[in-house]
Design an enzyme around this catalytic site. Structure first.
Site, PDB file in Angstrom:
ATOM      1  N   TYR A 148       0.867  -1.095   0.030  1.00  0.00           N
ATOM      2  CA  TYR A 148       0.007   0.118  -0.018  1.00  0.00           C
ATOM      3  C   TYR A 148       0.944   1.183   0.149  1.00  0.00           C
ATOM      4  CZ  TYR A 148      -4.000  -2.958   1.708  1.00  0.00           C
ATOM      5  OH  TYR A 148      -4.713  -4.214   2.020  1.00  0.00           O
ATOM      6  N   LYS A 179      -1.468  -8.362  -1.942  1.00  0.00           N
ATOM      7  CA  LYS A 179      -2.895  -7.622  -1.791  1.00  0.00           C
ATOM      8  C   LYS A 179      -2.517  -6.260  -2.063  1.00  0.00           C
ATOM      9  CE  LYS A 179      -5.754  -7.470   1.939  1.00  0.00           C
ATOM     10  NZ  LYS A 179      -6.118  -7.335   3.044  1.00  0.00           N
TER      11      LYS A 179
HETATM   12  P1  FBP Z   1     -11.087  -4.245   3.721  1.00  0.00           P
HETATM   13  O1  FBP Z   1     -11.516  -5.180   2.662  1.00  0.00           O
HETATM   14  O2  FBP Z   1     -11.834  -3.946   4.723  1.00  0.00           O
HETATM   15  O3  FBP Z   1     -10.333  -2.913   2.916  1.00  0.00           O
HETATM   16  O4  FBP Z   1      -9.624  -4.778   4.464  1.00  0.00           O
HETATM   17  C1  FBP Z   1      -8.509  -5.128   3.696  1.00  0.00           C
HETATM   18  C2  FBP Z   1      -7.388  -4.344   4.417  1.00  0.00           C
HETATM   19  O5  FBP Z   1      -6.043  -4.861   4.050  1.00  0.00           O
HETATM   20  C3  FBP Z   1      -7.236  -4.868   5.935  1.00  0.00           C
HETATM   21  O6  FBP Z   1      -6.418  -6.342   5.975  1.00  0.00           O
HETATM   22  C4  FBP Z   1      -6.632  -3.752   6.622  1.00  0.00           C
HETATM   23  O7  FBP Z   1      -7.092  -3.697   7.876  1.00  0.00           O
HETATM   24  C5  FBP Z   1      -7.036  -2.701   5.820  1.00  0.00           C
HETATM   25  O8  FBP Z   1      -7.580  -3.291   4.488  1.00  0.00           O
HETATM   26  C6  FBP Z   1      -6.596  -1.493   6.079  1.00  0.00           C
HETATM   27  O9  FBP Z   1      -6.728  -0.573   4.984  1.00  0.00           O
HETATM   28  P2  FBP Z   1      -6.141   0.843   4.885  1.00  0.00           P
HETATM   29  O10 FBP Z   1      -4.830   0.880   5.538  1.00  0.00           O
HETATM   30  O11 FBP Z   1      -6.373   1.318   3.589  1.00  0.00           O
HETATM   31  O12 FBP Z   1      -7.236   1.567   5.624  1.00  0.00           O
END
Ligand code: FBP
Length: 258
Positions: A148, A179
């Site tokens: 991310y 992911k």
């Molecule tokens: P979601 O499907 O609810 O977005 O979850 C995926 C995920 O990667 C979780 O594992 C994590 O808690 C969350 O998204 C973190 O999202 P962000 O850092 O973008 O707020």
């Protein structure tokens, strides 16, 4: 050879039907309990595990504390090794709170780690990831990277360029599965899948969409783009009927079973 076999191992455990639907539930640390207010039952980890098991999903993501208290081997587990809260607004950094060895003792079949490329502190996560990678290989456990890009210098985390970059970073750093966020359409997502090479790409669910259809369209886009599936949290368990959307997701990811 051993390195490639961890991708195969991920596929064997989490992609038995060729693709994966993983239920993510590390939000209690990442976002806090406000995420559980749309459907208050979702505050209970046992309720979440039950959803994943009853829907026949391929895996579950938990932090160590929930694995210790609630997990009993019901479904393959990805133990998330690092995590951060949303309380501190500075450059993002997420550090490990669990080792690969501990994750295995908690029943994990894979370990997960988030990197925020673009953060002023990315080097710390890259360093830690390289140590975790070493342990993952030593203990023969697939490593799933949450890739991310984020930080004050990253303008749009979900732009196709940034998401494709995220995919490539995960490949370069040794992920056995990854992911990434959705780019918004299958064409641009297919480029991210391409640059991820041999590593299975899962779409991260994101905030709950207004309608089921809106989210299901994203899932369709991922499959059309050649993605390997999804790792989703809020779009399932924040809904009043997680089972209904879960079944719809399965029909898209596993069309032959419907
Ligand atoms: P979601 O499907 O609810 O977005 O979850 C995926 C995920 O990667 C979780 O594992 C994590 O808690 C969350 O998204 C973190 O999202 P962000 O850092 O973008 O707020």
């Amino acid at each position: 050879m051993q390195y490639m076999s961890l991708v195969d191992k991920f596929r064997r455990i989490f992609m038995r039907r060729g693709r994966a639907i993983i239920l993510a539930y590390d939000h209690g640390i990442e976002h806090g309990p406000t995420d559980f207010m749309d459907n208050e039952k979702s505050a209970d980890p046992a309720y979440i595990i039950d959803i994943a098991v009853k829907l026949g999903f391929d895996g579950l993501v938990l932090q160590r504390g929930l694995a210790e208290k609630y997990y009993g081997g019901q479904i393959p587990l990805i133990l998330k090794l690092n995590g951060k809260t949303s309380l501190y607004p500075g450059e993002p950094i997420s550090v490990a709170n669990c080792t690969v060895e501990e994750a295995i003792s908690l029943g994990a079949s894979a370990v997960g780690y988030t990197i925020y490329a673009g953060s002023g502190l990315e080097y710390k996560m890259f360093e830690e990831l390289s140590r975790i990678k070493k342990d993952a290989v030593k203990f023969d456990v697939p490593l799933v990277v949450w890739s991310y890009p984020r930080g004050s210098k990253v303008k749009d985390e979900q732009s196709p360029e940034v998401v494709a970059y995220a995919a490539r970073i995960a490949l370069e750093l040794g992920a056995d599965a990854m992911k990434i966020k959705y780019t918004g359409d299958p064409k641009t997502f297919s480029w991210a899948v391409k640059v991820a090479g041999k590593v299975p790409v899962l779409m991260s669910g994101g905030p709950k969409t207004k309608t089921d259809e809106e989210f299901l369209k994203q899932v369709e886009g991922v499959i059309m783009a050649g993605g390997s599936g999804i790792a989703v949290g809020r779009n399932v368990w924040q809904r009043t009927d997680p089972f209904a959307i879960g079944e719809s997701i399965k029909r898209i990811v596993y069309p032959r079973e419907g």
